[in-house]
Design an enzyme around this catalytic site. Structure first.
Site, PDB file in Angstrom:
ATOM      1  N   ASN A   8       0.908  -1.205  -0.351  1.00  0.00           N
ATOM      2  CA  ASN A   8       0.449   0.300   0.040  1.00  0.00           C
ATOM      3  C   ASN A   8       0.673   1.088  -0.308  1.00  0.00           C
ATOM      4  OD1 ASN A   8      -1.314   2.076   0.669  1.00  0.00           O
ATOM      5  ND2 ASN A   8      -3.012   0.742   2.196  1.00  0.00           N
ATOM      6  N   ARG A  89      -2.894  -1.679  -3.470  1.00  0.00           N
ATOM      7  CA  ARG A  89      -3.569  -0.544  -4.023  1.00  0.00           C
ATOM      8  C   ARG A  89      -3.237   0.044  -4.900  1.00  0.00           C
ATOM      9  NH1 ARG A  89      -3.808   4.161   0.101  1.00  0.00           N
ATOM     10  NH2 ARG A  89      -5.876   5.274  -0.661  1.00  0.00           N
ATOM     11  N   HIS A 176     -10.591   5.974  -1.584  1.00  0.00           N
ATOM     12  CA  HIS A 176     -11.190   5.049  -0.532  1.00  0.00           C
ATOM     13  C   HIS A 176     -11.850   3.997  -0.266  1.00  0.00           C
ATOM     14  CE1 HIS A 176     -10.497   8.570   2.797  1.00  0.00           C
ATOM     15  NE2 HIS A 176      -9.412   8.384   2.500  1.00  0.00           N
ATOM     16  N   ASN A 207      -6.637  10.752   8.167  1.00  0.00           N
ATOM     17  CA  ASN A 207      -6.112  11.862   7.669  1.00  0.00           C
ATOM     18  C   ASN A 207      -6.392  11.818   6.568  1.00  0.00           C
ATOM     19  OD1 ASN A 207      -3.864  12.769   9.387  1.00  0.00           O
ATOM     20  ND2 ASN A 207      -2.892  10.604   8.750  1.00  0.00           N
ATOM     21  N   GLY A 208      -6.443  10.766   5.065  1.00  0.00           N
ATOM     22  CA  GLY A 208      -8.042  12.037   4.322  1.00  0.00           C
ATOM     23  C   GLY A 208      -9.362  10.714   5.068  1.00  0.00           C
ATOM     24  N   ARG A 237      -6.356  18.796   3.833  1.00  0.00           N
ATOM     25  CA  ARG A 237      -6.398  18.561   2.186  1.00  0.00           C
ATOM     26  C   ARG A 237      -7.832  19.526   2.498  1.00  0.00           C
ATOM     27  NH1 ARG A 237      -6.699  12.634   0.269  1.00  0.00           N
ATOM     28  NH2 ARG A 237      -4.624  12.136  -0.030  1.00  0.00           N
ATOM     29  N   ASP A 279      -2.887  16.637  13.530  1.00  0.00           N
ATOM     30  CA  ASP A 279      -3.807  15.078  14.386  1.00  0.00           C
ATOM     31  C   ASP A 279      -4.056  16.031  15.102  1.00  0.00           C
ATOM     32  OD1 ASP A 279      -3.282  13.519  15.921  1.00  0.00           O
ATOM     33  OD2 ASP A 279      -1.720  13.063  14.253  1.00  0.00           O
ATOM     34  N   MET A 280      -5.400  15.223  14.376  1.00  0.00           N
ATOM     35  CA  MET A 280      -6.947  15.244  15.338  1.00  0.00           C
ATOM     36  C   MET A 280      -6.568  15.766  16.890  1.00  0.00           C
ATOM     37  SD  MET A 280      -9.628  16.631  15.678  1.00  0.00           S
ATOM     38  CE  MET A 280     -10.803  16.018  14.115  1.00  0.00           C
ATOM     39  N   ARG A 281      -5.787  14.978  17.386  1.00  0.00           N
ATOM     40  CA  ARG A 281      -5.453  14.598  18.538  1.00  0.00           C
ATOM     41  C   ARG A 281      -4.864  15.713  19.414  1.00  0.00           C
ATOM     42  NH1 ARG A 281      -2.406   8.613  18.282  1.00  0.00           N
ATOM     43  NH2 ARG A 281      -2.130   9.951  15.963  1.00  0.00           N
ATOM     44  N   GLY A 326      -8.566   5.864  11.967  1.00  0.00           N
ATOM     45  CA  GLY A 326      -8.052   6.916  12.775  1.00  0.00           C
ATOM     46  C   GLY A 326      -9.471   7.402  13.465  1.00  0.00           C
ATOM     47  N   GLU A 329     -12.601   5.778  14.352  1.00  0.00           N
ATOM     48  CA  GLU A 329     -12.806   4.324  15.252  1.00  0.00           C
ATOM     49  C   GLU A 329     -12.269   5.124  16.407  1.00  0.00           C
ATOM     50  OE1 GLU A 329      -9.721   2.208  13.544  1.00  0.00           O
ATOM     51  OE2 GLU A 329     -10.730   1.467  11.493  1.00  0.00           O
ATOM     52  N   ASN A 330     -11.528   5.826  16.196  1.00  0.00           N
ATOM     53  CA  ASN A 330     -11.077   6.396  18.130  1.00  0.00           C
ATOM     54  C   ASN A 330     -11.422   7.659  19.247  1.00  0.00           C
ATOM     55  OD1 ASN A 330      -8.984   3.791  17.681  1.00  0.00           O
ATOM     56  ND2 ASN A 330      -7.675   5.069  16.302  1.00  0.00           N
ATOM     57  N   GLU A 377      -7.608  -2.172   4.813  1.00  0.00           N
ATOM     58  CA  GLU A 377      -7.702  -1.923   3.720  1.00  0.00           C
ATOM     59  C   GLU A 377      -6.421  -3.076   3.459  1.00  0.00           C
ATOM     60  OE1 GLU A 377      -6.350   2.062   4.209  1.00  0.00           O
ATOM     61  OE2 GLU A 377      -7.874   2.675   2.697  1.00  0.00           O
TER      62      GLU A 377
HETATM   63  P1  ADP Z   1      -4.407   7.246   7.384  1.00  0.00           P
HETATM   64  O1  ADP Z   1      -5.242   8.358   7.120  1.00  0.00           O
HETATM   65  O2  ADP Z   1      -2.653   8.161   7.328  1.00  0.00           O
HETATM   66  O3  ADP Z   1      -4.589   5.544   7.650  1.00  0.00           O
HETATM   67  P2  ADP Z   1      -5.305   6.911  10.297  1.00  0.00           P
HETATM   68  O4  ADP Z   1      -6.806   6.642   9.378  1.00  0.00           O
HETATM   69  O5  ADP Z   1      -4.576   6.254  10.744  1.00  0.00           O
HETATM   70  O6  ADP Z   1      -4.964   7.893   8.807  1.00  0.00           O
HETATM   71  O7  ADP Z   1      -5.628   8.445  10.237  1.00  0.00           O
HETATM   72  C1  ADP Z   1      -5.231   9.388  11.258  1.00  0.00           C
HETATM   73  C2  ADP Z   1      -6.064  10.895  12.783  1.00  0.00           C
HETATM   74  O8  ADP Z   1      -6.907   9.555  13.530  1.00  0.00           O
HETATM   75  C3  ADP Z   1      -5.187  11.577  12.995  1.00  0.00           C
HETATM   76  O9  ADP Z   1      -6.163  13.143  12.661  1.00  0.00           O
HETATM   77  C4  ADP Z   1      -5.480  10.675  14.030  1.00  0.00           C
HETATM   78  O10 ADP Z   1      -5.391  12.165  15.366  1.00  0.00           O
HETATM   79  C5  ADP Z   1      -6.679  10.234  14.544  1.00  0.00           C
HETATM   80  N1  ADP Z   1      -6.804   9.236  15.183  1.00  0.00           N
HETATM   81  C6  ADP Z   1      -5.997   8.656  16.092  1.00  0.00           C
HETATM   82  N2  ADP Z   1      -6.085   7.861  17.057  1.00  0.00           N
HETATM   83  C7  ADP Z   1      -7.069   8.816  17.600  1.00  0.00           C
HETATM   84  C8  ADP Z   1      -7.413   9.244  18.586  1.00  0.00           C
HETATM   85  N3  ADP Z   1      -7.553   8.233  20.032  1.00  0.00           N
HETATM   86  N4  ADP Z   1      -8.442   9.854  18.620  1.00  0.00           N
HETATM   87  C9  ADP Z   1      -8.611  11.409  17.735  1.00  0.00           C
HETATM   88  N5  ADP Z   1      -7.832  10.824  17.051  1.00  0.00           N
HETATM   89  C10 ADP Z   1      -7.025  10.224  16.666  1.00  0.00           C
END
Ligand code: ADP
Length: 398
Positions: A8, A89, A176, A207-208, A237, A279-281, A326, A329-330, A377
């Site tokens: 990928n 991919r 996606h 991220n995407g 983006r 980064d959302m975190r 990301g 799910e989290n 994926e």
């Molecule tokens: P990619 O598209 O690069 O595969 P991911 O699916 O890993 O990316 O998603 C990355 C995003 O998910 C980031 O913004 C990250 O902050 C967010 N993220 C991952 N874990 C958490 C969490 N526990 N709480 C909030 N956001 C999270």
């Protein structure tokens, strides 16, 4: 034993995984090379339990050299001799509706369509070619991220610009697709075939980020379009913009096409609005102290909510909403903010279930069921390789 290797390739990374063929497919090792072309390029890999086994720096200035390092490394790993086929991919597949065996004709076509995705396709082609050169007998399968959306009706594919561009393939494609295909298989498994055949919105928020509207198991619309820059604001983006912005910035700031491309792909979205992080975190950590972080988070949630409303209209209602990737799910607080006020669509979250990222986070009384499903994926690529080649074809290359 026989294995499938999945590759990928992202814009600065290559994720790989080795699956033992069987029912179910079993992941034996996985890892990635990241920061390709930057300082500190690294190869890391994990055992099936997710424990990191190794991480070492490598020299790789582009995807082709990274692929060669990866091949050298893989050859020394236990499982590599058992690899019977590779799955890649491939972000853009134009009109391809399903995964396909890589032939010279397909490679020629991918070279031809490179301008449709100059950021990903050239790198993915380099990866395919590197493996083809080193292991010419190994069958390779291209799994297209656009394929899932080829079922979209014409009205969802058309761009409202002069028709002559449509003939050249300037249409909405959506991306996606591997993630969405996997989520639909999982939804059928966990919620049953009836739910998967219903009115479903899939929210891949990483991220995407994009959403897909699915009815009868088929994509009828999606938020990304001609490029993966469209739709939602993402980590860097912009998502959808007023088309008048490009000529305005060209006129008033002398922004070139290249600068505009950089801006909308790498300097916008969460990063652009917050000026802090993509980064959302990080933004959730800072939102109470920094209004820019708060606005970036609010904009993201507002836009996802708007797209859910639009897709519920396109679907004629909503039975199932799936959060994934990301953020999806989290991140309970983002899911809660997105769903807040959507009770008119039958969405009612259960706070405790949401807080623990449960598989179902809606209340029992909620008319629409809200799921959290971990996307995969790589597994979807490995499944696709098995389906395209069949167990017989995988064996044949012993
Ligand atoms: P990619 O598209 O690069 O595969 P991911 O699916 O890993 O990316 O998603 C990355 C995003 O998910 C980031 O913004 C990250 O902050 C967010 N993220 C991952 N874990 C958490 C969490 N526990 N709480 C909030 N956001 C999270």
């Amino acid at each position: 034993m026989q294995s499938i290797l999945t590759i990928n390739g992202g814009s600065s990374s290559i994720k790989f995984a080795l699956y033992q063929v069987g029912d179910p497919l079993k992941r034996r090792l996985y890892g990635k090379i990241d920061r390709i072309g930057l300082s500190g390029t690294n190869l890391t890999f994990n055992d099936p339990a997710g424990n990191q086994q190794d991480s070492h720096s490598i020299a790789a200035s582009d995807h082709r050299s990274a692929a060669n390092v990866l091949i050298d490394w893989l050859v020394e790993q236990d499982g590599f001799a058992s690899v019977r086929a590779l799955g890649h991919r491939v972000v853009h597949g134009m009109q391809h509706i399903q995964p396909e065996l890589v032939t010279q004709d397909l490679l020629d076509e991918l070279h031809r369509i490179r301008p449709y995705d100059p950021e990903h396709l050239p790198r993915e082609i380099e990866l395919i070619e590197a493996f083809r050169q080193r292991h010419p007998k190994l069958p390779q399968v291209a799994c297209f991220d656009t394929a899932f959306h080829r079922t979209m009706p014409r009205v969802a594919k058309l761009l409202p610009i002069p028709r002559r561009f449509d003939v050249k393939g300037v249409q909405r494609y959506g991306f996606h697709g591997l993630s969405y295909a996997y989520l639909m298989e999982e939804l059928a498994r966990v919620a049953g075939a009836k739910a998967a055949q219903g009115r479903v919105i899939l929210a891949h928020l990483g991220n995407g980020a994009s959403l897909a509207a699915v009815r009868g198991g088929k994509s009828i619309d999606t938020s990304m379009g001609f490029t993966p820059t469209a739709g939602l604001p993402m980590s860097t983006r912009s998502g959808d913009l007023d088309p008048g912005l490009a000529p305005y910035l060209a006129r008033t700031e002398q922004i070139t096409t290249k600068q505009f491309y950089e801006m909308i792909n790498h300097e916008s979205g969460l990063l652009g609005v917050s000026e802090i992080s993509s980064d959302m975190r990080d933004l959730l950590d800072r939102e109470t102290q920094d209004v820019r972080a708060a606005e970036a988070v609010a904009l993201f949630c507002y836009q996802v909510k708007k797209w859910i409303g639009a897709f519920a209209a396109a679907l004629g209602g909503l039975d199932t909403l799936v959060f994934s990737a990301g953020i999806g799910e989290n991140c309970p607080s983002i899911r809660a903010r997105i769903c807040d006020g959507l009770d008119f669509l039958g969405i009612e979250l259960n706070e405790a279930r949401n807080a623990e990222n449960a598989a179902v986070i809606s209340t029992d009384a909620s008319r629409a069921t809200v799921h959290v499903i971990r996307t995969d994926e790589e597994l979807m690529i490995a499944r696709s390789v098995c389906r395209i080649l069949g167990p017989g074809a995988v064996n044949k290359h012993d």
